[in-house]
Enzyme design. Structure first.
Site, PDB file in Angstrom:
ATOM      1  N   LYS A 180       0.875  -1.172   0.000  1.00 18.37           N
ATOM      2  CA  LYS A 180       0.000   0.000   0.000  1.00 18.37           C
ATOM      3  C   LYS A 180       0.918   1.230   0.000  1.00 18.37           C
ATOM      4  CE  LYS A 180      -2.598   3.480   1.464  1.00 18.37           C
ATOM      5  NZ  LYS A 180      -2.005   4.824   1.317  1.00 18.37           N
ATOM      6  N   GLU A 255       8.993   2.162  11.459  1.00 15.78           N
ATOM      7  CA  GLU A 255      10.031   3.192  11.396  1.00 15.78           C
ATOM      8  C   GLU A 255       9.317   4.532  11.291  1.00 15.78           C
ATOM      9  OE1 GLU A 255      13.069   2.899  12.066  1.00 15.78           O
ATOM     10  OE2 GLU A 255      13.139   0.719  12.085  1.00 15.78           O
ATOM     11  N   CYS A 289      13.378  11.252   7.118  1.00 20.04           N
ATOM     12  CA  CYS A 289      13.299  10.948   8.551  1.00 20.04           C
ATOM     13  C   CYS A 289      14.646  11.143   9.224  1.00 20.04           C
ATOM     14  CB  CYS A 289      12.757   9.550   8.782  1.00 20.04           C
ATOM     15  SG  CYS A 289      13.673   8.246   7.955  1.00 20.04           S
ATOM     16  N   GLU A 390       8.928  16.946  15.080  1.00 20.26           N
ATOM     17  CA  GLU A 390       9.458  16.762  13.732  1.00 20.26           C
ATOM     18  C   GLU A 390       8.711  17.667  12.754  1.00 20.26           C
ATOM     19  OE1 GLU A 390      10.769  13.051  10.957  1.00 20.26           O
ATOM     20  OE2 GLU A 390       8.748  12.963  11.785  1.00 20.26           O
TER      21      GLU A 390
END
Length: 487
Positions: A180, A255, A289, A390
């Site tokens: 997906k 993750e 990331c 973040e």
């Protein structure tokens, strides 16, 4: 082989066939550098299509796992060759869909090719150990067996590399896959799956279903025939996935976010540190990331570092990623664009000092895209939002410290622990950083962003579920150990 289209509508790939969704609905993929450029349309699929893909993957897994590792690896070598022959086409699609510059897109596609070849070779590497038994007339050893059907949920920022670094190890160890991809870069992911289809993998071994995360991602997570989920994305979504999969007894790998620091010690090579900080913070528009987010600088060299950093930042060329010479592209979509602007506003509200950038770019070449200036704040404290959360955009915070010990304390003062780097020429400082830094990836005299495919990758604290991806470490997630005793 090209995916079948209906008025530029790209289809799902289920059980070896390209199929449209029963919903009859499609979603547009828009070029973030030019909102008037529609790359194509992808299916807004239903739970029905997802369930069909899982049924196909489950049926195919029994014969797929019986192939030798060599034979499965032969398929992956074929996929790599096909992807290599289409590198320009797929890289251009990535740049149009995601916005990163064309050289970055080509580099990512080349990395995908290398990952496929690495794991193709894994088919001939050992999968167990002989263990001495207390019974001298017995043989005891371990082997590894596949999990079954693996659900792969991937983000928009690396639409070639991340799907491949999850799919390739899953496949080589005998699992089948339902992918997906993120909706924003689904066409690029579909073009990667075309390469698997052209390589002739048996029907049902690789499947891809596009659609919203709330429908397709949720259905994949909840399906009891999906034995494991591997996910890269936001913390909120990742935690919900982990809870759902755990509740039904599945295996999960998450993750998630990062708030990655760079420490610049007083003895650092400042030119090297500046170059690496800019590259780590602003390449891919900060949408990694592992991107540098906080720059922690010893007091003695703070002003010199800041001056060099501001000078180099002003040299960055911003624009559409297909334009030669452009160094930084747009934010990948409207949502991320608005998120970055909101964090800039939050930094100003909370009292940080804006040194550079901070604005939406306007004018010719910018008005139809999601362009934000590279942004640098100073006087940022640990209680500020831009220190803790973040941003996933071209924004960094400068923090002045008096010592390495203080720098490490500041660096660790967040919920994340993905990557970190230090610039120093002192071996003792390097060792202290290696030992004390709470991050899954630590780098010395190199930018925080950057992972080698043959090495384990993953984070600490809230950055991951504590498993590791890539390299030999991938087998720890994608297989189970079976202990064998023969009398």
């Amino acid at each position: 082989m090209t995916v079948q289209t209906q008025k530029e509508s790209f289809l799902n790939f289920v059980n070896g066939e390209w199929i449209a969704s029963s919903s009859g609905k499609v979603g547009a993929s828009i070029n973030p550098a030019n909102k008037e450029d529609i790359v194509g349309y992808v299916q807004m699929s239903t739970k029905e299509e997802l369930d069909q893909a899982v049924v196909a993957a489950k049926a195919a897994q029994q014969s797929w796992k019986k192939l030798s590792g060599h034979d499965r690896g032969t398929y992956l070598f074929k996929v790599a060759d096909i992807l290599e022959s289409r590198i320009d086409e797929i890289a251009e699609c990535m740049t149009r869909e995601m916005g990163k510059t064309l050289p970055e897109s080509k580099g990512e596609t080349a990395r995908g090719i290398a990952i496929l070849r690495y794991y193709a070779g894994e088919g001939l590497r050992k999968v167990g150990d002989v263990i001495p038994s207390t019974d001298s007339s017995a043989l005891m050893f371990t082997t590894r067996v596949p999990l079954g059907v693996v659900g792969v949920i991937t983000p928009w920022n690396f639409p070639v590399a991340i799907p491949i670094w999850k799919m390739a190890p899953a496949l080589i160890y005998g699992n089948t896959v339902v992918l997906k991809p993120a909706q924003d870069t689904a066409i690029t992911a579909l073009k990667v799956v075309e390469c698997f289809a052209e390589a002739g993998l048996p029907a049902g071994v690789v499947n891809v279903v596009t659609g919203s995360g709330s429908v397709i991602g949720q259905a994949l997570t909840d399906n009891p025939d999906v034995n494991a989920i591997t996910f890269t994305g936001s913390n909120g979504v990742g935690k919900r996935i982990g809870q759902s999969v755990l509740a039904r007894g599945g295996k999960y790998q998450l993750e998630m976010g990062g708030k990655n620091p760079v420490i610049v010690a007083a003895d650092a090579n400042l030119d090297l540190a500046v170059e690496a900080t800019i590259s780590g913070a602003f390449r891919s528009t900060g949408q990694k990331c592992t991107a540098t987010s906080r720059v922690i600088i010893q007091n003695e060299i703070y002003e010199s570092f800041k001056e060099k950093l501001l000078t180099k930042t002003k040299e960055i060329r911003i624009g559409g990623g297909m334009i030669e010479g452009i160094w930084m592209g747009p934010c990948a979509n409207e949502s991320q664009f608005n998120t970055v602007l909101s964090y800039i506003e939050k930094g100003l509200e909370e009292g940080a000092n804006l040194l550079a950038g901070g604005k939406q770019l306007t004018g010719e070449g910018y008005d139809n895209g999601y362009f934000v200036e590279p942004t640098i704040f100073e006087n940022v404290t640990s209680d500020m939002t831009i220190f803790q959360e973040e941003v996933f955009g071209p924004l960094i915070s400068l923090i002045k410290v008096n010592s390495l010990e203080e720098g490490l304390e500041v660096a660790n003062d967040v919920q994340f622990g993905l990557s970190a780097s230090i610039f120093t020429t002192n071996i003792q400082k390097m060792l202290s950083f290696i030992n004390e830094m709470e991050a899954g990836l630590v780098r010395i005299n190199s930018e925080s962003a950057g992972v080698e495919l043959q090495a384990p990758f993953g984070g600490m604290k809230q950055s991951s579920s504590h498993s590791r991806e890539q390299g030999e470490a991938a087998k720890e997630f994608f297989t189970s150990i079976k202990t064998v005793f023969i009398k």
